[in-house]
Design a protein around this motif. Structure first.
Motif, short mmCIF file in Angstrom:
data_model
loop_
_atom_site.label_atom_id
_atom_site.label_comp_id
_atom_site.label_asym_id
_atom_site.label_seq_id
_atom_site.Cartn_x
_atom_site.Cartn_y
_atom_site.Cartn_z
N PRO A 34 0.83 -1.21 0.00
CA PRO A 34 0.00 0.00 0.00
C PRO A 34 0.87 1.26 0.00
O PRO A 34 1.92 1.31 0.62
CB PRO A 34 -0.80 -0.10 1.30
N MET A 35 0.40 2.23 -0.73
CA MET A 35 1.09 3.52 -0.79
C MET A 35 0.10 4.60 -0.41
O MET A 35 -1.09 4.51 -0.73
CB MET A 35 1.67 3.76 -2.17
N GLU A 36 0.59 5.61 0.24
CA GLU A 36 -0.30 6.67 0.71
C GLU A 36 -1.02 7.35 -0.45
O GLU A 36 -2.20 7.65 -0.37
CB GLU A 36 0.50 7.69 1.51
N ARG A 37 -0.30 7.53 -1.53
CA ARG A 37 -0.90 8.18 -2.70
C ARG A 37 -0.84 7.21 -3.88
O ARG A 37 0.02 7.29 -4.73
CB ARG A 37 -0.14 9.44 -3.06
N ASP A 38 -1.77 6.26 -3.90
CA ASP A 38 -1.80 5.25 -4.95
C ASP A 38 -3.01 5.49 -5.83
O ASP A 38 -4.07 5.91 -5.36
CB ASP A 38 -1.85 3.85 -4.34
N VAL A 39 -2.88 5.19 -7.10
CA VAL A 39 -3.98 5.36 -8.03
C VAL A 39 -5.05 4.31 -7.72
O VAL A 39 -4.75 3.13 -7.60
CB VAL A 39 -3.48 5.21 -9.49
N GLY A 40 -6.28 4.74 -7.58
CA GLY A 40 -7.38 3.81 -7.38
C GLY A 40 -7.67 3.48 -5.93
O GLY A 40 -8.74 2.99 -5.60
N VAL A 41 -6.72 3.71 -5.02
CA VAL A 41 -6.94 3.42 -3.62
C VAL A 41 -6.94 4.74 -2.86
O VAL A 41 -5.96 5.47 -2.88
CB VAL A 41 -5.84 2.50 -3.04
#
Length: 112
Positions: A34-41
């Motif tokens: 998981p990434m803090e600024r991820d596309v779609g999430v």
């Protein structure tokens, strides 16, 4: 008299003989970190992100442990396949090998 044969459905349990070992199956692939600024999430806040990151780290540690067990089982299986210590040789086996070596050298011809 007609013989009836029953079809036994395959089971997930692997049946092995005494010389082989049950190798655990490959665990499912690990999801993307998981990434803090991820596309779609989109996380509602930093707490949700950190909770998901903590879950991912636990999943990763569990998968690494499963892979470690699998690697060890595969290595033990390879070692058992290579183990020849239980072989029984005839009492005159060394004489036979010496004779084969001499015949092979005689067939090759005299050394120069």
């Amino acid at each position: 008299a007609a013989a009836t044969s029953e079809v036994v459905p395959p089971t997930s349990e692997v049946v092995t003989d005494a010389t082989s070992e049950v190798v655990p199956p490959l665990p499912p692939p690990l999801r993307k970190e998981p990434m803090e600024r991820d596309v779609g999430v989109v996380y509602t806040d930093g707490v949700a992100f950190h909770a998901d990151l903590q879950r991912w780290q636990e999943e990763k540690a569990a998968r690494e442990e499963q892979m470690k067990l699998r690697r060890k089982a595969l290595e033990r299986q390879r070692e058992k396949q290579r183990d020849r210590s239980g072989r029984q040789y005839p009492a005159d086996d060394s004489k036979r090998r010496v004779q084969q070596r001499r015949e092979k050298q005689a067939a090759a011809g005299p050394d120069l």
